[in-house]
Every structure is written in structure tokens, then in C-alpha cells.
Write a protein that holds these residues in place. Structure first.
Motif, short mmCIF file in Angstrom:
data_model
loop_
_atom_site.label_atom_id
_atom_site.label_comp_id
_atom_site.label_asym_id
_atom_site.label_seq_id
_atom_site.Cartn_x
_atom_site.Cartn_y
_atom_site.Cartn_z
N UNK A 78 0.83 -1.20 0.00
CA UNK A 78 0.00 0.00 0.00
C UNK A 78 0.87 1.25 0.00
N UNK A 79 0.31 2.34 -0.51
CA UNK A 79 0.98 3.64 -0.48
C UNK A 79 0.49 4.41 0.73
N UNK A 80 1.42 4.89 1.53
CA UNK A 80 1.06 5.60 2.76
C UNK A 80 1.56 7.04 2.67
N UNK A 81 0.62 7.98 2.84
CA UNK A 81 0.96 9.39 2.82
C UNK A 81 0.62 10.00 4.18
N UNK A 82 1.12 11.20 4.40
CA UNK A 82 0.93 11.87 5.68
C UNK A 82 -0.55 11.97 6.06
N UNK A 83 -1.39 12.30 5.09
CA UNK A 83 -2.81 12.47 5.40
C UNK A 83 -3.46 11.17 5.87
N UNK A 84 -2.91 10.01 5.43
CA UNK A 84 -3.43 8.73 5.89
C UNK A 84 -3.14 8.54 7.38
N UNK A 85 -1.90 8.86 7.79
CA UNK A 85 -1.54 8.75 9.21
C UNK A 85 -2.33 9.73 10.05
N UNK A 86 -2.55 10.90 9.49
CA UNK A 86 -3.32 11.93 10.20
C UNK A 86 -4.75 11.43 10.46
N UNK A 87 -5.32 10.78 9.45
CA UNK A 87 -6.67 10.25 9.60
C UNK A 87 -6.71 9.13 10.63
N UNK A 88 -5.68 8.27 10.62
CA UNK A 88 -5.61 7.17 11.59
C UNK A 88 -5.54 7.70 13.02
N UNK A 89 -4.94 8.86 13.19
CA UNK A 89 -4.82 9.47 14.51
C UNK A 89 -5.87 10.56 14.70
N UNK A 90 -7.02 10.37 14.07
CA UNK A 90 -8.06 11.38 14.08
C UNK A 90 -8.52 11.79 15.47
N UNK A 91 -8.74 10.81 16.34
CA UNK A 91 -9.25 11.11 17.69
C UNK A 91 -8.25 11.93 18.49
N UNK A 92 -6.97 11.52 18.46
CA UNK A 92 -5.96 12.25 19.23
C UNK A 92 -5.69 13.62 18.61
N UNK A 93 -5.79 13.70 17.27
CA UNK A 93 -5.60 14.99 16.60
C UNK A 93 -6.71 15.96 16.99
N UNK A 94 -7.95 15.47 17.03
CA UNK A 94 -9.08 16.31 17.42
C UNK A 94 -8.93 16.79 18.87
N UNK A 95 -8.46 15.91 19.73
CA UNK A 95 -8.24 16.30 21.14
C UNK A 95 -7.20 17.41 21.23
N UNK A 96 -6.12 17.28 20.46
CA UNK A 96 -5.09 18.32 20.45
C UNK A 96 -5.67 19.64 19.97
N UNK A 97 -6.45 19.58 18.91
CA UNK A 97 -6.99 20.79 18.29
C UNK A 97 -8.04 21.46 19.18
N UNK A 98 -9.05 20.70 19.58
CA UNK A 98 -10.20 21.29 20.25
C UNK A 98 -10.07 21.28 21.77
N UNK A 99 -9.54 20.18 22.29
CA UNK A 99 -9.46 20.08 23.75
C UNK A 99 -8.27 20.80 24.34
N UNK A 100 -7.12 20.71 23.65
CA UNK A 100 -5.88 21.27 24.20
C UNK A 100 -5.47 22.59 23.56
#
Length: 265
Positions: A201-223
Motif C-alpha cells: 500500500x501507499x502511505x501518505x501523511x494524510x493517511x496517518x493523520x486520519x488514523x490518529x483522528x481522535x488524538x488529533x481532534x483532542x489536540x486541536x479542540x481540547x488542548x
């Protein structure tokens, strides 16, 4: 006329851009062009400046400036008959690569940057920078390390999504430095995307970002994390769309509201 028209845009790309056809080559291809030298000179554009992001922190390296430059080189078939294998070299990147401190001088200037760390050092930061987009992220990490160890400040978490290049063994820029930051606790989380590392499979940054969606949202909105994105235009668009999807999914809002949410950050 066709190549200059809307309909001939793709043909122009294939015939001129992809084959690196410059002014000299164009005149050879079209010997019927008869133009006085002064007229030719008047329509030739000046070489535009090439902007590179500084990849070092001035507090850590007060007497030098670091650049992260991908040297542009490619082979193509040119010559008068189009069958001679030639090498295309990017003007600025090749000039920098061939320069030496002892014998060369580079004319440079500095323009203001929009990348600034939060005044509150306890705020977390989220960095997304594939390829040479690592440049400003390296500078930010150097400063965060300086704040933590030299200025004895309390520093928030630092998360980096990095590399849209192909293979780890070739393209992992600043590997030793980034891994040291992890060991020191400066770099909290590091997510690496090498698109050809896994043959299945081809893996790009946006794929990893999506996989870490929950933690990314917490960083953005919660923290209240500060978000930094640097890289190619297409990558920037893909990352923005992924962030919208994360906001929409984990923030439970419509895509339009997610877009408005991002624009307010």
C-alpha cells in the motif's frame, strides 16, 4: 496559438513543461522565428527569487542559517533532434549544491515568516511537514528544545507528522536529530509516512493523520494546539481536507461547519 489556449493546456504541459523546453531550445525547434536580439531580450523574464524556509533556530545557531533543499535534477531527451539524453538542473538548488563556503557567495534576503511559536510555551503544537516541508518544523523543534533545557520553561507536547517521500533508508531527513528529540522528551509523538516502504500500500501523511483522528481532534479542540503545515500545494490541500474530515467526524458537525471551524483557527 493552440498551446497558449485553454484547450491546449495539457498539450503545452506535455510538449514544453515536461520536456524542459527553454528559450534556446524553443528557438531551435522553431527556426522560422526571426526576432531582433533587443526584442528577444525585452520579452525574457528576469529569474524569479526562490524562497526557502530556514530550518534552524537563531537562538540555537546564532551565527548560521540552515536550509533544507531538494536538488532538482532530471534527465530528458533533447537536442536538435530530440534524441540526445540530457540533464536538467534546477537553477537555484543546483547553484546552492555546487557552492562551497571557501569560494562561493550566495546573494540572499530574508522575508517575514508567518510561522511563530505560541507565546504560551505550555501550548501543544501539531506539525505536518512532508519532504523538505520538515524545514520549519526542525526550526520549531530546536526552539522548543531550547525553551525546555536552556530557558527552563514548561513546554507543551510536540507532535510531528512527517515525510511524504518514498523510502525510509533514503528520504529520512534529520533522523538522528528527530530520534534524539524523542529520547529527550522534546518530541512527544512522531508519525512517519514513506509511500513506497510497504509494497502492499501507499502511505501518505494524510493517511496517518486520519488514523490518529481522535488524538488529533483532542489536540486541536481540547488542548488548543497550534497547527503548522508546510509542503507542496497538493499535499497542503489533501491535509486540509483530512483535517476537515477529522473535525467533522470527531467534532460531530457538518463538513461546512468543519471548514468554518478550521478557518477560525
Amino acid at each position: 496559438q493552440r498551446l497558449a489556449s485553454k484547450e491546449g493546456k495539457q498539450e503545452y504541459k506535455e510538449t514544453i513543461v515536461d520536456k524542459y523546453v527553454g528559450m534556446v531550445h524553443l528557438l531551435k525547434l522553431c527556426p522560422s522565428i526571426q526576432i531582433p536580439l533587443e526584442h528577444l531580450v525585452s520579452i525574457c523574464h528576469f529569474t524569479l527569487p526562490r524562497f526557502y524556509t530556514i530550518s534552524s533556530c537563531h537562538k540555537v545557531h546564532p551565527d548560521s542559517i540552515h536550509l533544507t533543499v531538494a536538488v532538482t535534477q532530471d534527465q530528458y531527451y533533447g537536442g536538435t533532434d530530440g534524441t540526445s539524453l540530457q540533464t536538467f538542473e534546477g537553477v537555484c538548488s543546483t547553484h546552492i549544491a555546487k557552492s562551497s563556503p571557501s569560494s562561493s557567495m550566495l546573494r540572499v534576503f530574508v522575508r517575514p515568516s508567518t510561522f511563530r511559536l505560541p507565546q504560551d510555551s505550555t501550548k501543544p503544537i501539531l506539525m505536518i511537514g512532508p519532504g523538505t516541508g520538515i524545514a520549519p518544523m526542525r526550526a520549531l523543534l530546536q526552539e522548543r528544545r531550547h525553551q525546555k533545557f536552556s530557558e527552563k520553561k514548561s513546554v507543551g507536547s510536540n507532535t510531528l507528522f512527517d515525510f511524504g517521500c518514498k523510502r525510509k533508508e533514503i528520504d529520512y531527513l534529520y533522523q538522528d536529530e528527530l530520534e534524539r528529540y524523542q529520547e529527550e522528551g522534546v518530541l512527544t509523538d512522531l508519525y512517519l509516512a514513506f509511500s513506497r516502504q510497504d509494497p502492499t500500500r501507499k502511505v501518505y501523511v494524510q493517511h496517518l493523520l486520519k488514523e490518529q483522528g481522535a488524538s488529533t481532534w483532542k489536540l486541536m479542540d481540547g488542548d488548543g494546539a497550534y497547527i503548522y503545515v508546510c509542503g507542496g500545494v497538493k499535499m497542503g490541500h489533501d491535509v486540509t481536507e483530512t483535517l476537515k474530515e477529522i473535525v467533522s467526524t470527531h467534532g460531530q458537525m457538518s463538513f461546512d461547519n468543519a471548514s468554518s471551524y478550521l478557518s477560525r483557527l
